[in-house]
Design an enzyme around this catalytic site. Structure first.
Site, PDB file in Angstrom:
ATOM      1  CG  PHE A 113       3.228  -4.853   3.135  1.00  0.00           C
ATOM      2  CD1 PHE A 113       2.986  -6.183   3.426  1.00  0.00           C
ATOM      3  CD2 PHE A 113       4.033  -4.546   2.060  1.00  0.00           C
ATOM      4  CE1 PHE A 113       3.535  -7.197   2.638  1.00  0.00           C
ATOM      5  CE2 PHE A 113       4.593  -5.543   1.279  1.00  0.00           C
ATOM      6  CZ  PHE A 113       4.348  -6.878   1.569  1.00  0.00           C
ATOM      7  CG  ASP A 184      -0.844   0.533   1.284  1.00  0.00           C
ATOM      8  OD1 ASP A 184      -1.648   0.027   0.464  1.00  0.00           O
ATOM      9  OD2 ASP A 184       0.333   0.154   1.376  1.00  0.00           O
ATOM     10  CE1 TYR A 209       0.212  -7.592  -5.504  1.00  0.00           C
ATOM     11  CE2 TYR A 209       0.973  -5.744  -6.819  1.00  0.00           C
ATOM     12  CZ  TYR A 209       1.017  -6.481  -5.656  1.00  0.00           C
ATOM     13  OH  TYR A 209       1.852  -6.086  -4.628  1.00  0.00           O
ATOM     14  CE  LYS A 210      -1.789  -6.746  -1.920  1.00  0.00           C
ATOM     15  NZ  LYS A 210      -0.908  -7.915  -1.825  1.00  0.00           N
ATOM     16  NE  ARG A 356      -2.627 -12.909   3.445  1.00  0.00           N
ATOM     17  CZ  ARG A 356      -1.964 -11.956   2.788  1.00  0.00           C
ATOM     18  NH1 ARG A 356      -1.842 -10.752   3.328  1.00  0.00           N
ATOM     19  NH2 ARG A 356      -1.398 -12.207   1.625  1.00  0.00           N
TER      20      ARG A 356
END
Length: 397
Positions: A113, A184, A209-210, A356
């Site tokens: 990322f 990560d 938060y995912k 996605r």
């Protein structure tokens, strides 16, 4: 086996929406609003500042961290909540570079990322003196680990393709060559059972938060292996990580263990929302979660490939190399995703051409996948994406 019909009933899912974007922002647990309201009214409202003691606000970062530890295979007392993922990446990197002072290379991959890479680049600029970030193709990480590498910084699951790195193999190779490891877990925690302790990882970071459904801007977490917990020096020496925050010493003394990685005042309202979600997670069998997630992914891949030959699979077919999302490529990926969203199938787009979708059994089932396939097939077979309003890029894709 976990009853995923029962877990689905515990989330607020708008009527007619098929939500395939929990890998980017998890949906609202029904209990979260009441939990946050209780924190606002009964704790902040009635207790005011005494809630730091009476409601044990001060202990929440470690207490909540322990609940996440089960999902990521971490030892109790070695996961702490707070701040943002980028801050936690910076902390872990700075600690590792200081712990490996004769080496100056941070090794990552081009599928990482970008924010992680930005933090590494910024730290290297600050340190100067030859510190550098080296990136290689994701499939080349293992072979790139050598005696020059101080630390590997790898996102276990590629945010674009869903490709999963082999944590055990990379960690073992890094240690063989005298390097430390940072993982990560942004697209791992809650997607499948992570095994940090079993893989002998040094540090790990992640967001909540995912898949963990703490809400937009929810706090991040950091894991510090027990062997490093009392020696890793926090580069961001905030008052919450002090051995005695309310002694108000003018000089910094780090707290013991992972708690030294606390920086600023914990986000109590967001932690309350996360606690409501973790009440659901506490009852989840992670093996059942993984099995069901893979079945949903396979169903989606088979359906899309049969009906939409112009879409090219970007996600590995091998289950062991896959996280909990499926990505397809198309030159008009952005417009296709906007057409999907207009029809109630919510995924997201990642540049340059990735469509996605995430498959989270907590609130997605086989019927949802069937409906999504039919809608996407209609969009592709009838070129419904080819409209000007679907091609105008919004700020968030």
């Amino acid at each position: 086996m976990t009853d995923f019909a029962a877990t689905k009933a515990q989330f607020h899912l708008p009527q007619g929406m098929i939500y395939l974007d929990g890998n980017s922002l998890g949906p609202l647990p029904h209990a979260a609003a009441a939990r946050v309201a209780q924190t606002v009214t009964a704790e902040w409202g009635d207790m005011l500042i005494t809630a730091w003691n009476k409601a044990a606000w001060m202990d929440k970062p470690m207490r909540v961290g322990d609940r996440i530890a089960r999902l990521i295979g971490a030892e109790a007392g070695h996961v702490v909540m707070g701040d943002t993922l980028s801050i936690k990446v910076y902390q872990a990197l700075a600690s590792c570079l200081e712990m490996n002072p004769t080496r100056k290379v941070i090794l990552s991959d081009t599928g990482n990322f970008p924010s992680d890479l930005y933090m590494a680049e910024g730290l290297c600029r600050t340190l100067g003196n030859g510190y550098t970030l080296k990136t290689v193709a994701p499939e080349d990480v293992l072979d790139a680990i050598d005696g020059t590498v101080a630390v590997t910084m790898i996102t276990e699951v590629d945010y674009r393709t869903g490709r999963r790195h082999n944590m055990a193999a990379i960690t073992a190779r890094a240690h063989q060559h005298g390097a430390l490891t940072i993982w990560d877990l942004a697209h791992s925690a809650g997607a499948f059972q992570v095994e940090l302790a079993k893989c002998n990882a040094d540090f790990a970071v992640g967001c909540s938060y995912k898949y963990l459904n703490s809400g937009p801007g929810g706090p991040a977490f950091i894991y510090v292996a027990p062997r490093h917990a009392d020696t890793a020096r926090p580069a961001l020496s905030g008052w919450q990580g002090h051995a005695a925050p309310f002694a108000f010493d003018l000089d910094y003394r780090p707290a013991t263990g992972a708690e030294r990685m606390r920086v600023g005042t914990p986000p109590i309202l967001q932690l309350a929302a996360l606690e409501a979600s973790l009440d659901i997670w506490d009852g989840i069998d992670m093996a059942a979660l993984r099995k069901t997630s893979l079945a949903l992914q396979d169903q989606y891949i088979a359906g899309i490939e049969a009906a939409c030959p112009s879409l090219t699979l970007a996600t590995p077919r091998n289950h062991a190399e896959r996280g909990s999302q499926v990505s397809f490529r198309h030159p008009e990926g952005y417009a296709i995703m906007q057409a999907m969203i207009a029809r109630g199938v919510i995924g997201d787009f990642r540049a340059p051409d990735i469509i996605r979708c995430g498959f989270t059994p907590l609130f997605i089932d086989a019927a949802d996948v069937d409906k999504a396939i039919k809608i996407i097939a209609d969009i592709m077979q009838n070129n419904l994406w080819d409209r000007s309003e679907y091609k105008t890029r919004a700020k968030v894709t």
